[in-house]
Scaffold this motif. Structure first.
Motif, PDB file in Angstrom:
ATOM      1  N   VAL A  71       1.024  -1.219   0.035  1.00 54.20           N
ATOM      2  CA  VAL A  71       0.001   0.011   0.215  1.00 54.20           C
ATOM      3  C   VAL A  71       0.944   1.193   0.237  1.00 54.20           C
ATOM      4  O   VAL A  71       1.952   1.285   0.645  1.00 54.20           O
ATOM      5  CB  VAL A  71      -0.924   0.001   1.349  1.00 54.20           C
ATOM      6  CG1 VAL A  71      -1.910  -1.420   1.219  1.00 54.20           C
ATOM      7  CG2 VAL A  71      -0.249   0.407   2.433  1.00 54.20           C
ATOM      8  N   LEU A 104       6.123  -5.404  10.483  1.00 56.51           N
ATOM      9  CA  LEU A 104       5.182  -6.378  10.582  1.00 56.51           C
ATOM     10  C   LEU A 104       5.445  -7.915  10.123  1.00 56.51           C
ATOM     11  O   LEU A 104       6.435  -7.893   9.418  1.00 56.51           O
ATOM     12  CB  LEU A 104       4.030  -5.916   9.539  1.00 56.51           C
ATOM     13  CG  LEU A 104       3.655  -4.444   9.897  1.00 56.51           C
ATOM     14  CD1 LEU A 104       2.320  -4.217   8.757  1.00 56.51           C
ATOM     15  CD2 LEU A 104       2.877  -3.933  11.273  1.00 56.51           C
ATOM     16  N   PHE A 110      -2.654  -4.742   7.806  1.00 58.96           N
ATOM     17  CA  PHE A 110      -2.426  -3.236   7.678  1.00 58.96           C
ATOM     18  C   PHE A 110      -3.401  -2.719   6.656  1.00 58.96           C
ATOM     19  O   PHE A 110      -4.038  -3.675   6.110  1.00 58.96           O
ATOM     20  CB  PHE A 110      -0.740  -3.042   7.335  1.00 58.96           C
ATOM     21  CG  PHE A 110      -0.633  -3.750   6.070  1.00 58.96           C
ATOM     22  CD1 PHE A 110       0.159  -5.229   6.084  1.00 58.96           C
ATOM     23  CD2 PHE A 110      -0.565  -3.345   4.629  1.00 58.96           C
ATOM     24  CE1 PHE A 110       0.255  -5.873   4.785  1.00 58.96           C
ATOM     25  CE2 PHE A 110      -0.431  -4.108   3.668  1.00 58.96           C
ATOM     26  CZ  PHE A 110       0.002  -5.175   3.820  1.00 58.96           C
ATOM     27  N   ARG A 162      -1.106   2.089  17.385  1.00 59.86           N
ATOM     28  CA  ARG A 162      -0.373   2.664  16.518  1.00 59.86           C
ATOM     29  C   ARG A 162      -0.342   4.108  16.257  1.00 59.86           C
ATOM     30  O   ARG A 162       0.182   5.027  15.823  1.00 59.86           O
ATOM     31  CB  ARG A 162      -0.926   2.293  14.990  1.00 59.86           C
ATOM     32  CG  ARG A 162      -0.557   0.519  14.807  1.00 59.86           C
ATOM     33  CD  ARG A 162      -1.172   0.187  13.532  1.00 59.86           C
ATOM     34  NE  ARG A 162      -0.449  -1.455  13.294  1.00 59.86           N
ATOM     35  CZ  ARG A 162      -1.179  -1.913  12.464  1.00 59.86           C
ATOM     36  NH1 ARG A 162      -1.934  -1.705  11.590  1.00 59.86           N
ATOM     37  NH2 ARG A 162      -0.416  -3.306  12.365  1.00 59.86           N
TER      38      ARG A 162
HETATM   39  P1  CMP Z   1      -3.354   2.869   6.189  1.00 57.58           P
HETATM   40  O1  CMP Z   1      -3.269   4.310   6.580  1.00 57.58           O
HETATM   41  O2  CMP Z   1      -4.672   2.513   5.360  1.00 57.58           O
HETATM   42  O3  CMP Z   1      -2.288   2.412   5.112  1.00 57.58           O
HETATM   43  C1  CMP Z   1      -1.055   2.439   5.842  1.00 57.58           C
HETATM   44  C2  CMP Z   1      -0.984   1.486   6.926  1.00 57.58           C
HETATM   45  O4  CMP Z   1       0.451   1.304   7.581  1.00 57.58           O
HETATM   46  C3  CMP Z   1      -1.985   1.947   7.825  1.00 57.58           C
HETATM   47  O5  CMP Z   1      -3.088   1.905   7.405  1.00 57.58           O
HETATM   48  C4  CMP Z   1      -1.650   0.787   8.821  1.00 57.58           C
HETATM   49  O6  CMP Z   1      -2.170  -0.247   8.641  1.00 57.58           O
HETATM   50  C5  CMP Z   1       0.140   0.700   8.842  1.00 57.58           C
HETATM   51  N1  CMP Z   1       0.298   1.858   9.997  1.00 57.58           N
HETATM   52  C6  CMP Z   1       0.639   3.272   9.742  1.00 57.58           C
HETATM   53  N2  CMP Z   1       1.464   3.648  10.935  1.00 57.58           N
HETATM   54  C7  CMP Z   1       1.680   2.529  11.580  1.00 57.58           C
HETATM   55  C8  CMP Z   1       2.636   2.226  12.784  1.00 57.58           C
HETATM   56  N3  CMP Z   1       3.011   3.463  13.504  1.00 57.58           N
HETATM   57  N4  CMP Z   1       2.609   1.147  13.124  1.00 57.58           N
HETATM   58  C9  CMP Z   1       2.236   0.160  12.530  1.00 57.58           C
HETATM   59  N5  CMP Z   1       1.443   0.009  11.460  1.00 57.58           N
HETATM   60  C10 CMP Z   1       1.131   1.284  10.901  1.00 57.58           C
END
Ligand code: CMP
Length: 162
Positions: A71, A104, A110, A162
């Motif tokens: 993504v 991850l 995610f 997060r």
């Molecule tokens: P989304 O914003 O849809 O796409 C990017 C993804 O990265 C977000 O959702 C989360 O699933 C993941 N993500 C963003 N910030 C963090 C973080 N600090 N720690 C872990 N995962 C994160």
């Protein structure tokens, strides 16, 4: 099943433009044969067999090669991914070359933030080695959040961290 990252030419260009690592073409649902994989994922662990079958009917298995931006920050969110096998790093920026803000692994999900807030992806998520993931399109994910309180709780807890 061909890997999304195995695409070339126009499909790769589309990926670069849209930030979406897999094509729009329909993929087979993971179906009943994917049940053992699904039940090994903590997010789905509390589900009954019947509900697990329901998820299996909604979910797709997608494979990414090392280095694929699964993504991309700033793009619209269309799906949630749960890692079944492999590792990924979360990094800021449309071109995620900076330091990882999170790592991850199997069982982690995610892509939930953009689905829940309707905004663009908050970060990029990049495959660190080959990744096998379960993909739930937005409608299926939101439906599951409404119908399965255990899943909604798990998502909310992770969001808070997060
Ligand atoms: P989304 O914003 O849809 O796409 C990017 C993804 O990265 C977000 O959702 C989360 O699933 C993941 N993500 C963003 N910030 C963090 C973080 N600090 N720690 C872990 N995962 C994160």
């Amino acid at each position: 099943m061909p890997a999304p990252s195995g695409l070339s030419g126009a499909a790769l260009t589309a990926q670069a433009l849209t930030g979406v690592a897999s094509p729009r073409a329909a993929r087979p649902r993971i179906g009943r044969r994917g049940l053992p994989m699904l039940s090994a994922i903590p997010l789905f662990a509390g589900l009954s067999k019947r509900h697990l079958r329901h998820v299996a009917d909604l979910a797709e298995e997608v494979r990414f090669r090392d280095g694929t931006v699964m993504v991309r920050a700033g793009t619209p969110g269309r799906a949630l991914y749960v890692i079944a096998e492999g590792r990924a790093r979360v990094a800021r920026g449309v071109v995620p070359i900076g330091r990882a803000i999170a790592r991850l692994g199997p069982g982690d999900f995610f892509g939930e933030i953009a689905l829940l807030d309707g905004g663009p992806r908050s970060a990029s998520v990049v495959a660190d080695g080959p990744v096998v993931a379960i993909r739930l399109m937005r409608g299926a994910f939101l439906k599951l959040m409404r119908s399965e309180p255990a899943i909604a709780m798990a998502v909310v807890q992770t969001l808070a961290q997060r």
